[in-house]
Scaffold this motif. Structure first.
Motif: not given
Lengths: 450, 423
Positions: A441-447, B41-44
């Motif tokens: 996944a490309s996303g990162r946790s806020l941390e 939110l689902i995408r996030t």
């Protein structure tokens, strides 16, 4: 690179290989995963040469073969550990090296290996040893009993396929049969079977039960086809049950009757047995069976040495149970384990690269050539090593890709520049497009935004 | 329908991710409807799923086959929280999936403060916006305040835990539960000597808390004709929850277990606290620690954080061999240790967050490849299912193909001469 830049239509790659390089096909495997059962010599580990691991093969003989024959070694561990340049423990040639060790041992019951290690002819003869191969998998062979049965199948059915340098080998059962006949001076099946039963009768201590009489008859009949069919007909449900281990126990009696007191069992893919998909309870039970079958039950306790290929995931999954069962530590980094652990590492030199690749070229060669590495050069091997992770599998796959590209482009030769350009253009290695090694996944946790 | 009341203090909302507040506010600022917020939110979450350990969250799958009811709780929860902290004007919100159908086209209004907060997010980035968000959360959630004050008063808040297999190495069925509870009570009391753990309780109090908690669950299950615990691990989890809630109450944090789960996750995202069940030190159990020094001035908090940065490379390098040795001891002396155990040891020792450790370890990975540290680092790829739900794998540095590997196992060993380094 030396490219044919003329505008005419390019030749078919395989025709180009045959006409210009005198290779009947791409000499290198696309997968590079040594699979014992494959007939294609590119894919079955048959072309492994000890010069690829010039220090490790003698070390394996010293620790595993000599250890089994003289030092009472019960467990040996063959690891591959990456250097800082890579973090993948697959493809170092553990399976191929294990196959090599087993086959070399069986050629003359360890005689040449032991004599190379410094033993006299008499000493080598007195410590005759044979070897078998088996592997865990995620299908049927998930228990130690199933692996024992598989090892027996190997001994009764497997012949190393012929190469251009060597003829097809005999099965281990055939070799032991010959040895038993020579020892007793008779090929009468009844006499041979009696000798095996006498070995069984002399056993004191716990066993898996009486030996399999039908199996003994077939082993002593010298009919390889019937023997192979008999061993192969065990149904999948019965293979995982404890009774399946009795095939190996019976085979060991046959080996002992033939004057071979030590048997090395190379066991691959322990990580499949130790997979987290196998329940912890089953893993614990099977680990206990390692202890029972190898250290306590006869004739295995007296005769068998297990050499296991190791993987970090397998170790983490079972090391605690292994320790609780009081089995020898498998940790490769501890000095105290030095005597029973071998660690394969990346190929470091062009000489090793040549030792790895040249047998594949020789095997595919259609005629003798002036330049033995053609279409490669020493420099292109150097470039290939430099552009790889140093793992044999990676080098073989890249060599495969190079040949494909160069033949498609009708290159006269594959030089260092061409090698670099082709390998730098590969977007991804072949081995990991679909596995779960990579972040998905490309996303990162806020941390991680801090 | 729920109406967000203008109370001054509230419990912890059931909001899976703190980042949902940023997503929801941004969507509202773009003029998005309730439905748009829900989709966003689902995408996030779908983007985050690969980043975290397997949690069973199916946001990624839901993107393809979603139904109108999915993520209504999160959408309503995020919008309601934004209203409570006065970043959105108060407005009615749907409380059920069915009711949400009537809200699909509903739009919401940012307050002036909400607009300023989003400008801060845009201009100064997430850290500044999260810090401002924390001040607002601090005001309305007394349990958050109490939790952070607790962590700043102790070295590590400790809740001892006991695996079933420790009590029953050869397994046991439901008949072993009483024995397990006895062992757990003894384990909790034995660890009472751990300095600065933040709370204490008598054996009777511990036993009573467990009995009451598990009893409630059994009654609830009986009412529905279901077994209360399908597996031993479910019973162990219930006991752990009971002891955790007791410990928190004793330490002055009046919070239920789910709220605590949310709090510990939020405070990680806010880079002010961290926790792990896997710190390889006795006694085993949950440890939570502060990662930012708290000072309060006129009721307003100031946090001196320890953000990721190069300054952590040396301290992590120093501790890494010790952390690895401690982790290996807990894993039967194997060559490789779980990366999260090593990470937990270092983070608990240095009072830092996982992100600080991971950043430092990536730098050490680079240095190890160049042979610039006194040890070699080896990693092994992550495998699905092998990572505890509260932990994350380690994202290593990119390989030669630009891919980012994820690892779950680590080996730290004396550097070997002659082993080739960077290619």
């Amino acid at each position: 690179m030396t490219a044919d830049s003329s505008p005419k239509k390019k030749q078919n790659p395989v025709v180009w290989m045959r006409r210009n390089w005198h290779l009947d096909r791409n000499p290198f495997p696309q997968g590079g995963i040594a699979s014992l059962a494959r007939e294609d010599n590119r894919e079955n580990g048959r072309l492994f040469r000890p010069e690829v691991q010039p220090d490790k093969v003698p070390e394996a003989v010293d620790k595993f073969v000599v250890g089994a024959a003289f030092s009472g070694l019960k467990f040996g561990y063959l690891w591959s550990v990456s250097g800082p340049a890579s973090d993948d423990y697959r493809g170092y040639g553990k399976s191929s090296m294990l196959q090599y060790l087993v086959e070399e041992t069986n050629k003359d019951f360890g005689r040449a290996l032991l004599m190379n290690a410094g033993f006299s002819s008499d000493e080598a003869e007195a410590a005759a040893i044979c070897a078998m191969l088996a592997s865990f998998d995620k299908g049927i062979n998930t228990s130690l009993a199933a692996v024992f049965l598989q090892a027996t199948e190997y001994a009764c059915r497997h012949r190393y396929p012929a190469t251009k340098q060597e003829p097809e080998g005999k099965t281990l059962a055939e070799r032991l049969y010959d040895r038993l006949v020579a020892k007793l001076g008779s090929d009468d099946p009844t006499v041979l079977a009696d000798a095996v039963q006498n070995v069984s009768d002399s056993i004191r201590g716990r066993t898996l039960g009486p030996p399999l009489d039908d199996f003994i008859q077939l082993l002593c009949a010298g009919d390889s086809t019937a023997l192979g069919r008999y061993v192969g007909q065990v149904k999948s449900g019965a293979r995982t049950r404890v009774g399946a281990a009795n095939f190996l126990a019976t085979f060991l009696l046959f080996a002992k009757a033939a004057g071979v007191d030590h048997v090395l069992l190379g066991c691959d893919q322990l990580e499949d047995f130790a997979a987290t998909t196998t329940s912890k309870q089953k893993r614990a039970l099977e680990t206990e069976r390692f202890r029972d079958f190898v250290l306590e039950l006869m004739p295995m306790a007296d005769m068998l040495t297990m050499v296991v290929t190791m993987h970090p995931r397998a170790e983490v999954a079972i090391s605690e149970m292994w320790r609780l069962a009081d089995l020898p530590s498998m940790a490769w980094h501890l000095d105290e384990n030095e005597g029973h652990v071998i660690v394969l590492r990346e190929i470091q030199s062009v000489e090793q690269t040549r030792a790895l690749l040249k047998p594949y070229l020789d095997e595919a060669r259609t005629q003798t050539v002036d330049t033995e590495l053609i279409p490669f050069t020493e420099e292109s091997f150097e470039a290939l090593l430099d552009r790889s992770d140093g793992k044999p599998r990676d080098i073989l796959r890249k060599a495969h890709a190079l040949i494909e590209r160069a033949a498609r482009e009708n290159w006269a030769a594959i030089d260092a520049d061409g090698t670099r350009r082709v390998l730098d253009s590969l977007a991804l290695p072949d081995d990991s497009a679909s596995d779960e090694t990579w972040a998905g996944a490309s996303g990162r946790s806020l941390e991680e935004s801090w | 329908m729920i109406a967000v009341k203008a109370k001054s203090e509230h419990g912890i909302p059931r909001l899976q991710e703190l980042g949902f507040l940023l997503t929801a506010a941004s969507e509202v600022a773009r003029g998005g409807t309730y439905e748009d917020v829900r989709h966003a939110l689902i995408r996030t979450k779908a983007q985050l799923v690969g980043d975290t350990a397997p949690t069973g969250n199916t946001a990624a799958r839901r993107q393809g086959t979603e139904k109108a009811g999915h993520y209504v709780d999160n959408a309503t929860g995020a919008l309601a929280e934004l209203m409570r902290i006065e970043l959105l004007d108060r407005a009615p919100l749907p409380s059920t999936a069915n009711a949400a159908k009537a809200y699909t086209e509903t739009r919401f209004l940012l307050t002036d403060e909400g607009v300023m907060w989003l400008e801060l997010l845009e201009e100064q980035g997430e850290p500044a916006a999260l810090d401002a968000l924390l001040r607002r959360l601090w005001k309305v959630h007394p349990q958050l305040r109490d939790y952070l004050r607790l962590l700043n008063a102790v070295d590590a808040f400790l809740v001892p835990a006991l695996p079933w297999s420790t009590v029953f190495p050869h397994g046991s069925g439901p008949e072993g539960r009483d024995v397990y509870v006895d062992a757990l009570v003894a384990h909790v009391l034995e660890s009472g000597d751990t300095p600065h753990r933040g709370w204490s309780a008598t054996p009777d109090e511990v036993r009573q808390a467990i009995t009451a908690y598990t009893g409630r669950r059994e009654a609830f299950a009986a009412k529905r004709g279901r077994p209360p615990y399908k597996r031993s691990r479910d019973f162990v989890a219930a006991c752990d929850e009971a002891v955790t809630v007791l410990a928190l109450h004793k330490a002055g944090v009046a919070v239920d277990y789910i709220s605590f789960e949310i709090l510990r996750r939020w405070t990680q995202d806010l880079l002010i606290a961290n926790f792990s069940y896997w710190v390889p030190r006795p006694p085993s159990g949950l440890r939570a620690w502060s990662t930012a020094t708290l000072t309060e001035l006129d009721g307003a908090p100031e946090f001196a954080r320890r953000p990721p940065g190069d300054n952590w490379v040396e301290p992590v390098q120093e501790l890494l061999p010790e952390a690895f040795a401690a982790a290996v001891r807990q894993e039967g002396g194997s060559s490789f240790a779980s990366v999260w155990r090593v990470r937990a040891f270092v983070c608990a020792s240095l009072h830092i967050n996982d992100a600080a450790f991971d950043g430092a370890l990536r730098e050490l990975q680079r240095r190890a490849r160049r042979g610039e540290v006194p040890f070699d680092l080896a990693f092994e790829v992550s495998t699905t299912g092998a990572i505890p739900p509260t932990e994350r794998p380690f994202r290593g540095i990119n390989d030669r193909y630009g891919r980012e590997p994820v690892f779950s196992l680590i080996n730290v060993r004396r550097r070997q001469e002659g082993v080739r380094h960077d290619r």
